[in-house]
Scaffold this active site. Structure first.
Site, mmCIF file in Angstrom:
data_model
loop_
_atom_site.group_PDB
_atom_site.id
_atom_site.type_symbol
_atom_site.label_atom_id
_atom_site.label_comp_id
_atom_site.label_asym_id
_atom_site.label_seq_id
_atom_site.Cartn_x
_atom_site.Cartn_y
_atom_site.Cartn_z
ATOM 1 C CG ASP A 1 -6.622 1.531 5.974
ATOM 2 O OD1 ASP A 1 -5.380 1.527 5.999
ATOM 3 O OD2 ASP A 1 -7.293 0.737 5.292
ATOM 4 C CG ASP B 1 -2.707 -2.589 3.117
ATOM 5 O OD1 ASP B 1 -1.980 -3.585 3.228
ATOM 6 O OD2 ASP B 1 -3.729 -2.585 2.432
HETATM 7 N N1 GLY Z 1 -5.479 -0.655 1.840
HETATM 8 C C1 GLY Z 1 -6.245 -1.530 1.030
HETATM 9 C C2 GLY Z 1 -5.817 -1.596 -0.388
HETATM 10 O O1 GLY Z 1 -4.743 -1.204 -0.739
HETATM 11 O O2 GLY Z 1 -6.614 -2.056 -1.171
#
Ligand code: GLY
Length: 376
Positions: free
Chosen positions: A93, A157
């Protein structure tokens, strides 16, 4: 008479300025009893959502020109340096963390130190690439159960993180970052996007051979289910991959997954259930999923014409109006705006607020007003 979008933006301005003054250099995630009590600078500087607050601040600085937003965004960007320096807490992320902080700063101000931060974060993300499987590895060992090996895991994600790689190729004029982004997008499309437009959350590949072993339900209800925020990451993520590459298969994927999203919210007041295939009871909502999808629909609308453009824009507006009318706390003395989010279907908290829901509401409203700038 001001139109509804201007009225919503006026309320966002009042609320966000009050929060910015109250937070005074802290980074929020979600409230406890209606107050941002935890400071993620202290609690966990590597936490994946730590870019959304500076993202809100840069969008507000761009839209209003007010220095208090810029100063607070610059403070958050410097605070995030500890996460880059510590390295071990970093994950897939890094896009969410540095696109909204350093890269936003560089895009708006040309600050050289911000460019370097963005390129460092992009290099960390690129370093997670497995060339045999053609994917960016998700998470680290400390994010999964002790008996699980996530070295071969990919999650939807990640589609929202790869714009950091497209940006890095753009500024360095070196296509390697973009090559990794497209290889990863192709693997996500092949392993996680289903024919009917729905998607799984986690694809488990053999990290040595690259062979697909299984798909897990992850933050959704279970295997074969349809986690709505994951769906929104796919909708918006593929639309952004189309923006950066102009590869028509990415636009086709964005539209197919968007059409599935629209069909699923059409009977629930344009607000997503946490999982589109969850049992009827409990009836968990996830407003963060709808709002991220709304931004994705507005992105798709940029790349299509005529009735199709009007259709995607109209559905985005329906999501935003339904959210602002029924799921927002506009009281300036209280923290957080968008309510009724869900971290994950099986998370112990029922409904909550989440900082990224506020970010996507702001971005969506600014997009409608032509006052946004591209963070992704
Ligand atoms: N990227 C983690 C979520 O969407 O909770």
């Amino acid at each position: 008479m001001a139109d509804w979008k201007e009225e919503v933006f006026a309320k966002l301005e009042t609320k966000l300025e009050a929060e910015c003054r109250r937070l005074a250099g802290r980074i929020p995630y979600r409230t406890t009893n209606g107050v941002y009590q935890d400071d993620y600078v202290e609690k966990d500087i590597s936490w994946w959502t730590n870019g959304f607050w500076p993202g809100i601040l840069w969008q507000m600085y761009h839209a209003t020109g007010k220095g208090l937003y810029r100063q607070a965004a610059e403070t958050a960007e410097r605070q995030l340096d500890k996460a880059l320096h510590d390295f071990v807490g970093l994950h897939h992320d890094t896009g969410f963390m540095w696109l909204h902080s350093a890269v936003a700063d560089y895009r708006l101000t040309g600050n050289e130190a911000s460019r370097v931060r963005g390129l460092t974060a992009a290099s960390v993300l690129a370093g997670r690439f497995n060339p045999v499987g053609g994917y960016l590895r998700a998470w680290n060992h400390d994010c999964v159960e002790p008996n699980e090996d996530c070295t071969g895991w990919i999650i939807v994600d990640s589609m929202m993180n790869i714009p950091l790689l497209y940006w890095a190729s753009e500024v360095t004029k070196d296509p390697r970052f973009a090559h990794i982004a497209t290889a990863h997008a192709d693997t996500v499309r092949r392993t996680l996007v289903r024919e009917d437009g729905s998607c799984g959350h986690i694809a488990c590949l053999d990290p040595v051979t690259g062979e697909l072993k299984t798909v897990l339900g992850g933050q959704g209800y279970g295997p074969g289910s349809s986690w709505s925020r994951g769906q929104s990451w796919i909708v918006y993520g593929f639309a952004l991959s189309y923006r950066h590459t102009k590869d028509p298969k990415y636009l086709e994927t964005a539209k197919r997954t968007a059409n599935y999203f629209i069909a699923n919210i059409s009977l629930t007041d344009h607000i997503a259930r946490c999982d589109f295939r969850q049992p009827a009871d409990p009836d968990y909502l996830d407003t963060s999923a709808s709002l991220c999808a709304a931004c994705g629909l507005l992105e798709i609308a940029i790349h299509v014409d005529g009735a199709e453009k009007a259709m995607y824009r109209a559905h985005a507006e329906k999501i935003i109006r339904s959210t602002v009318e029924k799921h927002c706390n506009w009281a300036p003395a209280q923290d957080s705006i968008v309510q009724d989010c869900k971290v994950a279907y099986h998370n112990c908290d029922d409904q909550t607020d989440l900082i990224y829901a506020d970010y996507f509401l702001l971005e969506a409203v600014l997009r409608l007003l032509d006052k946004d700038f591209l963070i992704w």
